[in-house]
Design a protein around this motif. Structure first.
Motif, mmCIF file in Angstrom:
data_model
loop_
_atom_site.group_PDB
_atom_site.id
_atom_site.type_symbol
_atom_site.label_atom_id
_atom_site.label_comp_id
_atom_site.label_asym_id
_atom_site.label_seq_id
_atom_site.Cartn_x
_atom_site.Cartn_y
_atom_site.Cartn_z
ATOM 1 N N ALA A 1 127.676 20.900 6.115
ATOM 2 C CA ALA A 1 129.136 21.468 6.096
ATOM 3 C C ALA A 1 130.445 20.069 5.962
ATOM 4 O O ALA A 1 131.030 20.389 5.612
ATOM 5 C CB ALA A 1 129.224 22.482 7.137
ATOM 6 N N LEU A 2 130.078 19.231 7.341
ATOM 7 C CA LEU A 2 131.334 18.969 7.108
ATOM 8 C C LEU A 2 131.185 18.025 6.321
ATOM 9 O O LEU A 2 132.175 17.148 5.638
ATOM 10 C CB LEU A 2 130.567 17.503 8.782
ATOM 11 C CG LEU A 2 130.825 18.522 9.891
ATOM 12 C CD1 LEU A 2 130.452 17.574 11.056
ATOM 13 C CD2 LEU A 2 132.871 18.939 9.511
ATOM 14 N N ASP B 1 148.943 14.603 10.166
ATOM 15 C CA ASP B 1 148.389 14.787 11.344
ATOM 16 C C ASP B 1 146.434 15.356 10.980
ATOM 17 O O ASP B 1 145.807 15.111 11.074
ATOM 18 C CB ASP B 1 148.767 16.412 11.476
ATOM 19 C CG ASP B 1 150.374 16.336 12.066
ATOM 20 O OD1 ASP B 1 150.397 15.587 13.132
ATOM 21 O OD2 ASP B 1 151.391 17.075 12.177
ATOM 22 N N MET B 2 146.387 15.500 9.210
ATOM 23 C CA MET B 2 145.182 15.946 8.826
ATOM 24 C C MET B 2 144.841 14.061 8.429
ATOM 25 O O MET B 2 143.135 14.166 9.008
ATOM 26 C CB MET B 2 145.767 15.978 7.161
ATOM 27 C CG MET B 2 146.288 17.953 7.279
ATOM 28 S SD MET B 2 145.254 18.781 8.112
ATOM 29 C CE MET B 2 143.756 18.604 6.662
ATOM 30 N N LEU B 3 145.363 13.194 9.344
ATOM 31 C CA LEU B 3 145.198 11.961 8.595
ATOM 32 C C LEU B 3 144.463 12.264 9.808
ATOM 33 O O LEU B 3 142.497 10.900 10.422
ATOM 34 C CB LEU B 3 145.349 10.557 8.230
ATOM 35 C CG LEU B 3 144.867 9.556 7.588
ATOM 36 C CD1 LEU B 3 143.836 9.443 6.834
ATOM 37 C CD2 LEU B 3 146.321 8.285 7.734
ATOM 38 N N MET B 4 144.946 12.104 10.576
ATOM 39 C CA MET B 4 143.877 12.098 12.236
ATOM 40 C C MET B 4 142.796 13.246 12.333
ATOM 41 O O MET B 4 142.007 12.954 13.315
ATOM 42 C CB MET B 4 145.404 12.669 13.157
ATOM 43 C CG MET B 4 144.748 12.722 14.797
ATOM 44 S SD MET B 4 145.987 13.263 15.802
ATOM 45 C CE MET B 4 146.226 15.377 15.184
ATOM 46 N N GLY C 1 139.003 12.329 13.272
ATOM 47 C CA GLY C 1 138.600 12.606 14.473
ATOM 48 C C GLY C 1 137.072 13.380 14.302
ATOM 49 O O GLY C 1 135.962 13.232 15.018
ATOM 50 N N ILE C 2 136.412 13.394 13.098
ATOM 51 C CA ILE C 2 135.419 14.323 12.427
ATOM 52 C C ILE C 2 134.660 13.392 12.301
ATOM 53 O O ILE C 2 133.717 13.703 12.535
ATOM 54 C CB ILE C 2 135.995 14.986 10.955
ATOM 55 C CG1 ILE C 2 136.268 16.567 11.425
ATOM 56 C CG2 ILE C 2 134.436 15.001 9.973
ATOM 57 C CD1 ILE C 2 135.959 17.608 11.463
ATOM 58 N N ARG D 1 137.058 20.624 17.953
ATOM 59 C CA ARG D 1 138.167 19.507 16.568
ATOM 60 C C ARG D 1 138.564 21.122 15.217
ATOM 61 O O ARG D 1 139.321 20.639 14.484
ATOM 62 C CB ARG D 1 136.922 18.447 16.153
ATOM 63 C CG ARG D 1 137.293 17.581 14.849
ATOM 64 C CD ARG D 1 138.902 17.583 15.635
ATOM 65 N NE ARG D 1 138.466 16.171 15.500
ATOM 66 C CZ ARG D 1 140.013 15.363 16.499
ATOM 67 N NH1 ARG D 1 141.008 16.098 16.012
ATOM 68 N NH2 ARG D 1 139.767 14.675 17.996
ATOM 69 N N LEU D 2 137.396 22.103 15.137
ATOM 70 C CA LEU D 2 137.380 22.528 13.490
ATOM 71 C C LEU D 2 138.678 23.139 14.450
ATOM 72 O O LEU D 2 139.307 23.572 13.072
ATOM 73 C CB LEU D 2 136.511 23.159 13.585
ATOM 74 C CG LEU D 2 134.583 22.496 13.398
ATOM 75 C CD1 LEU D 2 134.237 23.918 12.807
ATOM 76 C CD2 LEU D 2 135.318 21.587 12.052
ATOM 77 N N THR D 3 138.998 24.019 15.408
ATOM 78 C CA THR D 3 140.165 24.619 15.747
ATOM 79 C C THR D 3 141.716 23.720 15.599
ATOM 80 O O THR D 3 142.098 24.285 14.713
ATOM 81 C CB THR D 3 139.700 25.572 17.471
ATOM 82 O OG1 THR D 3 138.586 25.632 17.628
ATOM 83 C CG2 THR D 3 141.316 25.757 17.532
#
Length: 455
Positions: free
Chosen positions: A119-120, A170-173, A177-178, A238-240
């Motif tokens: 999924a990731l 933010d998305m890059l962070m 993080g993923i 992390r998804l949240t």
């Protein structure tokens, strides 16, 4: 019959939802059993011919979901039913060694990790695509001055592109993080009933290492009968966080699409209806959907946190709810990403409206720069602030242009000429480091997402 909108096809992509379908869940579990049998045979824990047979039959498709369900109806244990169905199709030499030394949650936790792994891979790809889109929008509008708002009020000049740059950052962070959470969430376990590896003895850890490598997972360092639920809680957290960022973007799009502001519009396809009653409505439905789903996803984190404290080496109080929160959190985030990609890629930016909004406060948005000009001329900061504030408030009440009010005030004109005052009211001069910031973010995005395309 479908009950939930996920089942009915309303939310989530086909590719992500397929990871959680019953047939695929069975295939993950059987692949785990195959890898364990091969590892045990390699290490001499079970006969080699048994290992070969178990692996072959596990991957053959001979274990049917229908048969597993028949057995589960009697056994009331899904993993035990799968094991029994596998035993049924194996030759006699292998039957005693199926699932040897394992417990049901070795299968369940390792299967969950396999699902998260796959999924990731899909989620990350979509995150990178969205991040690239945001970076491209940031560059496209980096030289467009716009109203910067704080507390819902006009505050100062912002580059319109900077909005997108902040979101891209933010998305890059989150992409980074993923990657970090993978090492803790994508783990397999083969250590048996209470985490000692009991029946496999000293070789249990070796079995786990081999299986983990074959499944592209990491072996868990230590566990009870289950992998510690802190790992899953961190994953869902992390998804949240990603969902919250997507909602933040969605809320800004919704606000900027308000009739009173009107700086952007979500894409609106031919034949689409915004309202069953009002033909002129073009509602930001995708952004509103994102906001709605974010609330749902946040609630699942609470459940994941509640699952951390189990009795002794485990109990079953986590099991039922994880069948909901794991697939649903991933599928809902997938839907949010798909929706946001659609919004940003098709977003209509109304540059003329952005420019006209700069003048809607009759020039008061330039107050920061007037204050700075007076300070630079030597006026005490507090006195300068008080003067600019009183002129601005008075001009607002009387409907006068702020620039004209400044020119009519002797306290200001004693220090600033009309030309100097006029020069302060050029929005393009007040973007400061915006271009540098935006270009820096874009460079960082391209370095991480260079393998992606926005098309």
């Amino acid at each position: 019959m479908p009950i939930l909108p996920i089942d009915a096809g309303r939310y989530g992509s086909r590719e992500v939802k397929s990871i959680f379908e019953e047939e695929q869940v069975l295939r993950y579990a059987l692949e785990f059993e195959a890898c364990v049998a091969e590892a045990q045979a390699m290490l001499g824990i079970i006969p080699k011919d048994a290992g070969v047979e178990i692996a072959r039959k596990a991957r053959s498709g001979m274990v049917r979901l229908e048969r597993v369900k028949e057995l589960e109806a009697v056994r009331e244990h899904d993993v035990a039913a799968m094991v029994e169905a596998l035993v049924e199709v194996c030759d006699e030499v292998a039957k005693p060694w199926v699932h040897y030394g394992l417990t049901s949650y070795d299968v369940v936790d390792s299967r969950i990790a396999m699902q998260l792994r796959d999924a990731l891979a899909l989620i990350e790809r979509k995150m990178k695509r969205l991040t690239l889109l945001l970076a491209e929008r940031a560059l496209e509008y980096k030289d467009i001055p716009a109203v910067g708002r704080t507390h819902g009020q006009h505050a100062s000049i912002i580059s319109f592109g900077l909005k997108f740059a902040v979101w891209a950052s933010d998305m890059l962070m989150h992409i980074k993080g993923i990657e970090e959470v993978k090492s803790r969430a994508l783990v397999c376990k083969t250590l048996g009933v209470v985490g000692t590896g009991s029946l496999m003895g000293d070789k249990a850890v070796d079995v786990q290492s081999i299986v983990a490598e074959r499944l592209n997972l990491k072996p868990v360092d230590a566990a009870t009968q289950v992998v510690s639920r802190e790992r899953l809680a961190e994953f869902i957290a992390r998804l949240t966080l990603i969902a919250c960022t997507l909602e933040k973007i969605a809320v800004e799009v919704r606000n900027l699409q308000r009739t009173e502001i009107g700086e952007v519009m979500e894409p609106f396809k031919e034949g689409q209806m915004g309202s069953s009653a009002v033909p002129v409505k073009r509602n930001p439905i995708k952004s509103e959907r994102i906001s709605s789903i974010a609330k749902m996803l946040r609630s699942m984190l609470i459940v994941a946190l509640e699952n951390i404290a189990l009795w002794h080496e485990r109990d079953l109080s986590n099991s039922a709810n994880e069948r909901f929160i794991i697939p649903m959190s991933i599928i809902l985030l997938d839907e949010m990403l798909e929706s946001m990609i659609s919004v940003i890629s098709g977003l209509i930016v109304k540059v003329d409206r952005i420019k006209s909004n700069l003048n809607s406060s009759k020039g008061q948005i330039f107050a920061e720069f007037v204050l700075d000009a007076l300070i630079r001329k030597g006026m005490d900061r507090i006195r300068a602030y008080s003067i600019v504030q009183s002129i601005a408030f008075s001009a607002e009440m009387s409907g006068v242009e702020f620039r004209d009010a400044l020119k009519d005030d002797a306290r200001v004109t004693a220090l600033l000429s009309e030309g100097e005052i006029d020069s302060l009211f050029d929005a393009g001069k007040h973007l400061a480091s915006s271009s540098r910031i935006i270009e820096g973010v874009a460079s960082n995005v391209y370095a991480v997402c260079k393998d992606m395309t926005t098309s």
